[in-house]
Design a protein around this motif. Sequence first.
Motif, mmCIF file in Angstrom:
data_model
loop_
_atom_site.group_PDB
_atom_site.id
_atom_site.type_symbol
_atom_site.label_atom_id
_atom_site.label_comp_id
_atom_site.label_asym_id
_atom_site.label_seq_id
_atom_site.Cartn_x
_atom_site.Cartn_y
_atom_site.Cartn_z
ATOM 1 N N PHE A 50 1.069 -1.422 0.397
ATOM 2 C CA PHE A 50 -0.014 -0.429 -0.135
ATOM 3 C C PHE A 50 1.197 0.838 0.389
ATOM 4 O O PHE A 50 1.952 1.463 0.461
ATOM 5 C CB PHE A 50 -1.183 0.004 1.402
ATOM 6 N N TYR A 52 0.086 6.187 0.096
ATOM 7 C CA TYR A 52 -0.087 7.423 0.210
ATOM 8 C C TYR A 52 0.328 8.305 -0.239
ATOM 9 O O TYR A 52 1.497 8.590 -0.108
ATOM 10 C CB TYR A 52 -1.295 6.924 1.391
ATOM 11 N N HIS A 72 -8.003 2.476 2.115
ATOM 12 C CA HIS A 72 -8.052 2.326 3.519
ATOM 13 C C HIS A 72 -7.831 3.806 3.676
ATOM 14 O O HIS A 72 -7.030 4.440 3.143
ATOM 15 C CB HIS A 72 -7.083 1.705 3.706
ATOM 16 N N LEU A 74 -7.273 6.675 5.713
ATOM 17 C CA LEU A 74 -5.731 6.853 6.511
ATOM 18 C C LEU A 74 -6.204 8.507 7.491
ATOM 19 O O LEU A 74 -5.764 9.165 8.622
ATOM 20 C CB LEU A 74 -4.924 6.857 6.760
ATOM 21 N N THR A 84 -11.644 0.625 4.888
ATOM 22 C CA THR A 84 -11.985 0.477 3.853
ATOM 23 C C THR A 84 -12.852 -0.138 2.790
ATOM 24 O O THR A 84 -13.985 -0.827 2.947
ATOM 25 C CB THR A 84 -10.991 -1.173 4.167
ATOM 26 N N HIS A 105 -3.662 2.797 -1.182
ATOM 27 C CA HIS A 105 -4.368 2.526 -1.536
ATOM 28 C C HIS A 105 -3.279 1.058 -2.779
ATOM 29 O O HIS A 105 -1.754 1.809 -2.187
ATOM 30 C CB HIS A 105 -5.019 3.623 -3.033
ATOM 31 N N ASP A 139 -0.720 -5.207 5.808
ATOM 32 C CA ASP A 139 -0.161 -4.113 7.223
ATOM 33 C C ASP A 139 -1.684 -4.376 8.241
ATOM 34 O O ASP A 139 -2.435 -4.507 8.108
ATOM 35 C CB ASP A 139 -0.998 -2.177 6.089
ATOM 36 N N GLN A 141 -2.704 -2.786 10.128
ATOM 37 C CA GLN A 141 -3.959 -2.124 10.441
ATOM 38 C C GLN A 141 -4.614 -1.715 9.545
ATOM 39 O O GLN A 141 -6.246 -1.413 9.896
ATOM 40 C CB GLN A 141 -3.352 -0.427 10.359
ATOM 41 N N ILE A 142 -4.822 -1.986 7.717
ATOM 42 C CA ILE A 142 -5.290 -2.233 7.471
ATOM 43 C C ILE A 142 -6.236 -3.454 7.229
ATOM 44 O O ILE A 142 -7.248 -3.531 7.020
ATOM 45 C CB ILE A 142 -5.124 -1.807 5.805
ATOM 46 N N ASP A 143 -5.250 -4.440 7.397
ATOM 47 C CA ASP A 143 -6.265 -5.739 7.564
ATOM 48 C C ASP A 143 -6.344 -5.961 6.880
ATOM 49 O O ASP A 143 -7.801 -7.026 6.914
ATOM 50 C CB ASP A 143 -6.787 -5.714 8.763
ATOM 51 N N PHE A 144 -5.521 -6.014 5.202
ATOM 52 C CA PHE A 144 -7.083 -6.842 4.254
ATOM 53 C C PHE A 144 -6.708 -8.008 3.410
ATOM 54 O O PHE A 144 -5.232 -8.270 3.972
ATOM 55 C CB PHE A 144 -6.847 -5.487 3.034
#
Length: 151
Positions: A50, A52, A72, A74, A84, A105, A139, A141-144
């Motif tokens: 990712f 940004y 996501h 931020l 997300t 992104h 990541d 925090q994003i946990d995708f």
Amino acid sequence: MMEGVVVKELIRHCDDRGYLTELVRDDDNLLEHFGQATFSMSYPGVIKAFHYHEKQDDLWFFPSGNAQVVLHDLRKNSSTSGKTETYYMGENNPILLLIPKGVAHGYRVLGCNPATLIYFTTTSYNPKNPDEKRLSWDDKQIDFDWQTHYR
């Protein structure tokens, strides 16, 4: 939809010679300012994620291939902070996606063919002081979950 994100559906004007599609017009009012246009290609299965920006907005278009695009938010002061979203873009869904500054992104190429990405930014890339903050593709925090779930 995430605050500040814009999706523009594209229209193909077809005839017996092929087709024409307008991508970006000045009266779309999508970019505050035009900085740069860039073309990129990625191989099937590749994940590019990712990152940004703090100063620039991105406007993405996949003319060939298909991609799973993940955003996501931020931004601390956004009404969609921490949210997300996933978009499926490419030759099977020709859209433009405006990604505001402060929104992380990335994308994964879907299918068996490479994907090409054309993107426009509000500022030009500065290699001495890049406006690009990186996060890992996985990541926490994003946990995708990037895996395709067969149903």
